[in-house]
Design an enzyme around this catalytic site. Structure first.
Site, PDB file in Angstrom:
ATOM      1  N   LYS A 276       0.988 -20.704   1.603  1.00 33.56           N
ATOM      2  CA  LYS A 276       0.630 -19.792   2.678  1.00 33.56           C
ATOM      3  C   LYS A 276       0.966 -20.341   4.063  1.00 33.56           C
ATOM      4  O   LYS A 276       0.957 -19.595   5.032  1.00 33.56           O
ATOM      5  CB  LYS A 276      -0.851 -19.414   2.601  1.00 33.56           C
ATOM      6  CG  LYS A 276      -1.273 -18.733   1.327  1.00 33.56           C
ATOM      7  CD  LYS A 276      -0.525 -17.474   0.951  1.00 33.56           C
ATOM      8  CE  LYS A 276      -0.539 -16.390   1.960  1.00 33.56           C
ATOM      9  NZ  LYS A 276      -0.279 -15.053   1.347  1.00 33.56           N
TER      10      LYS A 276
HETATM   11  N1  PMP Z   1      -1.984 -18.539  -5.038  1.00 28.79           N
HETATM   12  C1  PMP Z   1      -2.739 -19.021  -4.055  1.00 28.79           C
HETATM   13  C2  PMP Z   1      -3.517 -20.284  -4.308  1.00 28.79           C
HETATM   14  C3  PMP Z   1      -2.856 -18.334  -2.847  1.00 28.79           C
HETATM   15  O1  PMP Z   1      -3.638 -18.811  -1.858  1.00 28.79           O
HETATM   16  C4  PMP Z   1      -2.161 -17.119  -2.697  1.00 28.79           C
HETATM   17  C5  PMP Z   1      -2.325 -16.310  -1.445  1.00 28.79           C
HETATM   18  N2  PMP Z   1      -3.536 -15.552  -1.451  1.00 28.79           N
HETATM   19  C6  PMP Z   1      -1.355 -16.662  -3.758  1.00 28.79           C
HETATM   20  C7  PMP Z   1      -1.287 -17.415  -4.895  1.00 28.79           C
HETATM   21  C8  PMP Z   1      -0.599 -15.363  -3.691  1.00 28.79           C
HETATM   22  O2  PMP Z   1       0.463 -15.396  -2.794  1.00 28.79           O
HETATM   23  P1  PMP Z   1       0.880 -14.079  -2.027  1.00 28.79           P
HETATM   24  O3  PMP Z   1      -0.261 -13.705  -1.123  1.00 28.79           O
HETATM   25  O4  PMP Z   1       2.102 -14.440  -1.271  1.00 28.79           O
HETATM   26  O5  PMP Z   1       1.130 -13.008  -3.043  1.00 28.79           O
END
Ligand code: PMP
Length: 463
Positions: free
Chosen positions: A52
């Protein structure tokens, strides 16, 4: 012996410069029977510790460029933790204050990390439908409106989120594999990671790269009914009281060729194997994503190259997926093998057969009929489709109540939720947690309530 890379380390002007360019590591041992190469992209090596950081930097840059965030301003976000940490890391270095609203199911480590960066943290109760005043997003929006100079990052609907992955994650994967990548796998939370990098990889490969989403089994992205699950930060939860289910615009489902729906048990079992067999200590959503990648890879051949995103590190979840007390309570396999008797040994086949839960939309009359001669039954959030009662959705319990009118909703007559014990939990640990409590307890296997037993059965067992 493996020679260490002798490329000189980068000299950077600020922490933002350290974001991205994460390595890809080939899996060698959890890949039995797989001939395709499976590479994990280690996003925990970003300075804020997760994938992130990329979206955080892109959103901040875009807000500064647009004039939405000015010197001395305040960054506000709703986040399970990682986006908040990424925003904070870049924001503090640029002189902004940061406020993050997190759900109460976020790990204690992530909340502590936010506070360590000087972030003002608001923890909101889970299980609220979108639009509810206590819902994460409503709280964050309310704060952003009331604070002069505040800017709401809004990762779910901010185009800079997928754009970060189009500009960095995708090109990095293409370059690192020399264009040999054939399958790209990522979990879907806001959808930024899968959409941005997926779009880039499809474009650059003339549509050859397949893009596969990894999703918790009950999440709606993969066709589940939206009931709760235990791997945090991925998937799309649907509270039964949600009026209109809006998906984030950061997610572009048209980029995704398929979704693998992964049960929590599969994610967590694989997480433990990745630590012990590959030397990779990863977060829960990495377990979901690598499980999806392995499913995909099993159908492929030696010329295929699968790249899967590992969004963050297991260090943020030492109190959850790597903690026997947490694992045992929810009935997941423990990290430390034990020969001690466990709660599962106390469950007789009939306990499951006679077990029932009361849906929260039942009337007192219906609940009383279900209760029968039992002392109390758990009440769970009701949804249209029936299914396994997820322990996290047991919102209370119902015991016979002579003062309640039979037509009343059972929701108005809830007693506190019954204690839960997990099938993998050592009996002495369950006994200690139950303390002085006597009465019915819900037995949980891999997050799902499967039986009702009396606390006496746990407490009276000779060990
Ligand atoms: N895994 C983790 C540990 C995350 O913090 C996030 C973001 N919420 C995600 C996966 C998913 O990524 P995205 O928001 O880009 O779909």
């Amino acid at each position: 012996m493996t020679a260490l890379d002798s490329t000189p380390a980068a000299l950077l002007d600020s922490v933002a410069g350290a974001i991205g360019n994460t390595p890809l590591v080939r899996l060698r041992r959890v890949t039995e029977g797989v001939t395709a190469a499976v590479y994990v992209k280690l996003e925990y090596l970003n300075p804020g510790g997760s994938v992130k950081d990329r979206a955080a930097l892109w959103m901040l840059d875009a807000a500064e460029t647009a004039g939405d965030l000015r010197p001395g301003g305040t960054v506000v976000e709703a986040s399970s933790g990682n986006t908040g940490i990424g925003l904070a890391a870049v924001a503090v270095a640029r002189g902004y204050r940061t406020i993050v609203v997190v759900p109460d199911k976020s790990s204690a480590e992530k909340v502590a990390l936010l506070r360590a960066y000087g972030v003002q943290v608001h923890v909101t109760p889970g299980g609220r439908p979108v639009g509810h005043p206590e819902h994460l997003r409503s709280v964050a929006l309310g704060l952003a409106e009331s604070i002069p100079g505040a800017w709401f990052a809004g990762q779910y609907d901010n185009p800079a989120n997928p754009a970060a992955h189009y500009a960095t994650t995708g090109p990095e994967i293409w370059a690192a594999t020399g264009g040999r990548v054939t399958h790209y796998v990522a979990g879907v939370g806001t959808g930024g990671t899968i959409s941005g990098a997926g779009e880039y990889l499809k474009e650059v490969s003339d549509g050859r790269v397949r893009v596969i989403g990894a999703d918790p089994e009950t999440s709606v992205y993969g066709g589940g009914d939206g009931r709760a699950w235990y791997v945090e930060s991925v998937g799309h939860y649907l509270h039964p009281d949600t009026e209109e289910d809006l998906w984030p615009t950061s997610y572009h489902p048209e980029v995704v060729d398929g979704i693998e729906s992964i049960p929590d048990l599969e994610s967590i079992t694989l997480l433990h194997r990745l630590a012990r067999e590959e030397g990779l200590l990863l977060g829960g959503s990495s377990g979901t994503s690598v499980a999806a990648a392995l499913r995909v890879a099993r159908g492929l051949g030696p010329d295929d190259v699968v790249v899967v995103i590992a969004p963050d590190s297991g260090r943020s979840y030492l109190s959850k997926y790597y903690n026997d007390a947490w694992l045992g309570q929810w009935g997941f396999p423990l990290v430390t093998a034990t020969s001690a008797p466990v709660v599962g040994d106390l469950v007789a086949p009939g306990d499951g057969e006679s077990f029932a839960v009361i849906p929260s939309n039942a009337t007192v009359a219906e609940a009383t009929a279900l209760l029968g001669d039992r002392a109390a039954l758990p009440v769970q959030l009701a949804r249209a489709k029936s299914g396994a009662p997820v322990a996290a959705e047991l919102i209370g319990s119902f015991a016979s109540n002579s003062t309640a009118s039979t037509e009343d909703p059972v929701r108005d007559h809830l007693a506190p939720a019954l204690p839960v014990v997990g099938v993998t939990e050592p009996i002495d640990a369950a006994r200690e947690r139950l303390g002085e409590y006597r009465g019915p307890v819900a037995v949980v296997r891999a997050g799902v309530a499967v039986a009702l037993i009396d606390a006496d059965r746990v407490v009276a067992t000779a060990l």
